[in-house]
Motif scaffolding. Structure first.
Motif, PDB file in Angstrom:
ATOM      1  N   LYS A  43       0.829  -1.198   0.000  1.00  0.00           N
ATOM      2  CA  LYS A  43       0.000   0.000   0.000  1.00  0.00           C
ATOM      3  C   LYS A  43       0.870   1.258   0.000  1.00  0.00           C
ATOM      4  CE  LYS A  43      -4.035  -0.055   2.211  1.00  0.00           C
ATOM      5  NZ  LYS A  43      -5.004  -0.203   3.310  1.00  0.00           N
ATOM      6  N   SER A  44       1.924   1.255   0.796  1.00  0.00           N
ATOM      7  CA  SER A  44       2.805   2.404   0.886  1.00  0.00           C
ATOM      8  C   SER A  44       3.479   2.693  -0.453  1.00  0.00           C
ATOM      9  CB  SER A  44       3.856   2.161   1.962  1.00  0.00           C
ATOM     10  OG  SER A  44       4.851   3.152   1.945  1.00  0.00           O
ATOM     11  N   ARG A  45       3.881   1.638  -1.156  1.00  0.00           N
ATOM     12  CA  ARG A  45       4.567   1.781  -2.444  1.00  0.00           C
ATOM     13  C   ARG A  45       3.604   1.836  -3.625  1.00  0.00           C
ATOM     14  NH1 ARG A  45       9.921   2.970  -2.191  1.00  0.00           N
ATOM     15  NH2 ARG A  45      10.311   1.720  -4.007  1.00  0.00           N
ATOM     16  N   LYS A  46       2.284   1.757  -3.321  1.00  0.00           N
ATOM     17  CA  LYS A  46       1.229   1.797  -4.343  1.00  0.00           C
ATOM     18  C   LYS A  46       1.459   0.717  -5.413  1.00  0.00           C
ATOM     19  CE  LYS A  46       0.241   6.554  -3.343  1.00  0.00           C
ATOM     20  NZ  LYS A  46      -0.279   7.797  -3.805  1.00  0.00           N
ATOM     21  N   LEU A  47       1.664  -0.506  -4.943  1.00  0.00           N
ATOM     22  CA  LEU A  47       1.956  -1.632  -5.825  1.00  0.00           C
ATOM     23  C   LEU A  47       0.741  -2.468  -6.173  1.00  0.00           C
ATOM     24  CD1 LEU A  47       5.246  -2.876  -4.107  1.00  0.00           C
ATOM     25  CD2 LEU A  47       5.016  -1.451  -6.162  1.00  0.00           C
ATOM     26  N   GLN A  48      -0.455  -2.082  -5.714  1.00  0.00           N
ATOM     27  CA  GLN A  48      -1.620  -2.933  -5.913  1.00  0.00           C
ATOM     28  C   GLN A  48      -1.903  -3.196  -7.392  1.00  0.00           C
ATOM     29  OE1 GLN A  48      -1.539   0.026  -4.601  1.00  0.00           O
ATOM     30  NE2 GLN A  48      -3.318   1.251  -5.052  1.00  0.00           N
ATOM     31  N   GLY A  49      -1.608  -2.271  -8.291  1.00  0.00           N
ATOM     32  CA  GLY A  49      -1.796  -2.499  -9.717  1.00  0.00           C
ATOM     33  C   GLY A  49      -0.897  -3.608 -10.234  1.00  0.00           C
ATOM     34  N   ARG A  50       0.303  -3.730  -9.699  1.00  0.00           N
ATOM     35  CA  ARG A  50       1.234  -4.792 -10.080  1.00  0.00           C
ATOM     36  C   ARG A  50       0.795  -6.147  -9.543  1.00  0.00           C
ATOM     37  NH1 ARG A  50       7.209  -2.360  -8.959  1.00  0.00           N
ATOM     38  NH2 ARG A  50       7.280  -0.903 -10.700  1.00  0.00           N
ATOM     39  N   LEU A  51      -0.052  -6.120  -8.518  1.00  0.00           N
ATOM     40  CA  LEU A  51      -0.513  -7.362  -7.896  1.00  0.00           C
ATOM     41  C   LEU A  51      -1.882  -7.782  -8.412  1.00  0.00           C
ATOM     42  CD1 LEU A  51       0.549  -6.437  -4.264  1.00  0.00           C
ATOM     43  CD2 LEU A  51       1.751  -7.945  -5.850  1.00  0.00           C
ATOM     44  N   GLY A  52      -2.405  -7.059  -9.407  1.00  0.00           N
ATOM     45  CA  GLY A  52      -3.696  -7.398  -9.977  1.00  0.00           C
ATOM     46  C   GLY A  52      -4.872  -6.840  -9.203  1.00  0.00           C
ATOM     47  N   GLY A  53      -4.600  -5.921  -8.269  1.00  0.00           N
ATOM     48  CA  GLY A  53      -5.660  -5.366  -7.444  1.00  0.00           C
ATOM     49  C   GLY A  53      -6.134  -4.021  -7.944  1.00  0.00           C
ATOM     50  N   PRO A  54      -6.849  -3.287  -7.088  1.00  0.00           N
ATOM     51  CA  PRO A  54      -7.396  -1.995  -7.477  1.00  0.00           C
ATOM     52  C   PRO A  54      -6.279  -0.992  -7.767  1.00  0.00           C
ATOM     53  CG  PRO A  54      -7.663  -2.356  -5.132  1.00  0.00           C
ATOM     54  CD  PRO A  54      -7.139  -3.641  -5.712  1.00  0.00           C
ATOM     55  N   VAL A  55      -6.560  -0.067  -8.649  1.00  0.00           N
ATOM     56  CA  VAL A  55      -5.559   0.932  -9.007  1.00  0.00           C
ATOM     57  C   VAL A  55      -6.055   2.363  -8.822  1.00  0.00           C
ATOM     58  CG1 VAL A  55      -4.330  -0.531 -10.610  1.00  0.00           C
ATOM     59  CG2 VAL A  55      -6.236   0.819 -11.435  1.00  0.00           C
ATOM     60  N   GLY A  56      -7.273   2.531  -8.343  1.00  0.00           N
ATOM     61  CA  GLY A  56      -7.827   3.870  -8.150  1.00  0.00           C
ATOM     62  C   GLY A  56      -8.124   4.142  -6.701  1.00  0.00           C
ATOM     63  N   LEU A  57      -9.280   4.738  -6.455  1.00  0.00           N
ATOM     64  CA  LEU A  57      -9.681   5.097  -5.102  1.00  0.00           C
ATOM     65  C   LEU A  57     -10.554   4.027  -4.463  1.00  0.00           C
ATOM     66  CD1 LEU A  57     -10.427   8.889  -5.621  1.00  0.00           C
ATOM     67  CD2 LEU A  57      -8.417   7.844  -4.611  1.00  0.00           C
ATOM     68  N   GLU A  58     -10.470   2.792  -4.949  1.00  0.00           N
ATOM     69  CA  GLU A  58     -11.256   1.706  -4.388  1.00  0.00           C
ATOM     70  C   GLU A  58     -10.868   1.461  -2.934  1.00  0.00           C
ATOM     71  OE1 GLU A  58      -9.344   1.391  -7.079  1.00  0.00           O
ATOM     72  OE2 GLU A  58     -10.557   0.733  -8.761  1.00  0.00           O
ATOM     73  N   TRP A  59     -11.778   0.839  -2.183  1.00  0.00           N
ATOM     74  CA  TRP A  59     -11.483   0.490  -0.797  1.00  0.00           C
ATOM     75  C   TRP A  59     -10.273  -0.432  -0.773  1.00  0.00           C
ATOM     76  CZ3 TRP A  59     -11.201  -3.881   2.274  1.00  0.00           C
ATOM     77  CH2 TRP A  59     -11.140  -3.634   3.639  1.00  0.00           C
TER      78      TRP A  59
END
Length: 102
Positions: free
Chosen positions: A78-94
């Protein structure tokens, strides 16, 4: 000057932070190494030896509960904003680091 930028702080075990130096762009991702601080680990070992011809060798092995490591890994992503690389949300999603809801 620097300060600790806490990513996950736990008073009873493993915590994660980065040193924050004020010479990098404010909105840039902190380029400094991650530091895991562990208080009262389940077990640990330190190995240091001089391997003939290969030079010094050292190893640190520390045991922490799997659940605590999960918390550290999630906080880091979350700190590194890596969720897009992990296939997760990339915007303001919960669950996104940019989301105000926790």
């Amino acid at each position: 000057m620097s300060t600790k930028e806490w990513i996950l702080s736990q008073h009873d075990g493993a915590s994660l932070y980065q040193e924050c130096f004020y010479d990098f762009e404010k909105h840039a991702v902190n380029p400094n190494p991650a530091v895991i601080q562990i208080e009262n680990p389940g077990s640990f070992s330190i190995t240091q030896e001089d391997l003939a011809g290969a030079g010094p060798y050292s190893q640190l092995v520390v045991e922490i509960p799997a659940e605590r490591f999960d918390e550290i890994a999630i906080a880091w992503c979350k700190s590194r904003k890596l969720q897009g690389r992990l296939g997760g949300p990339v915007g303001l999603e919960w669950g996104s680091p940019d989301c105000d809801l926790e």
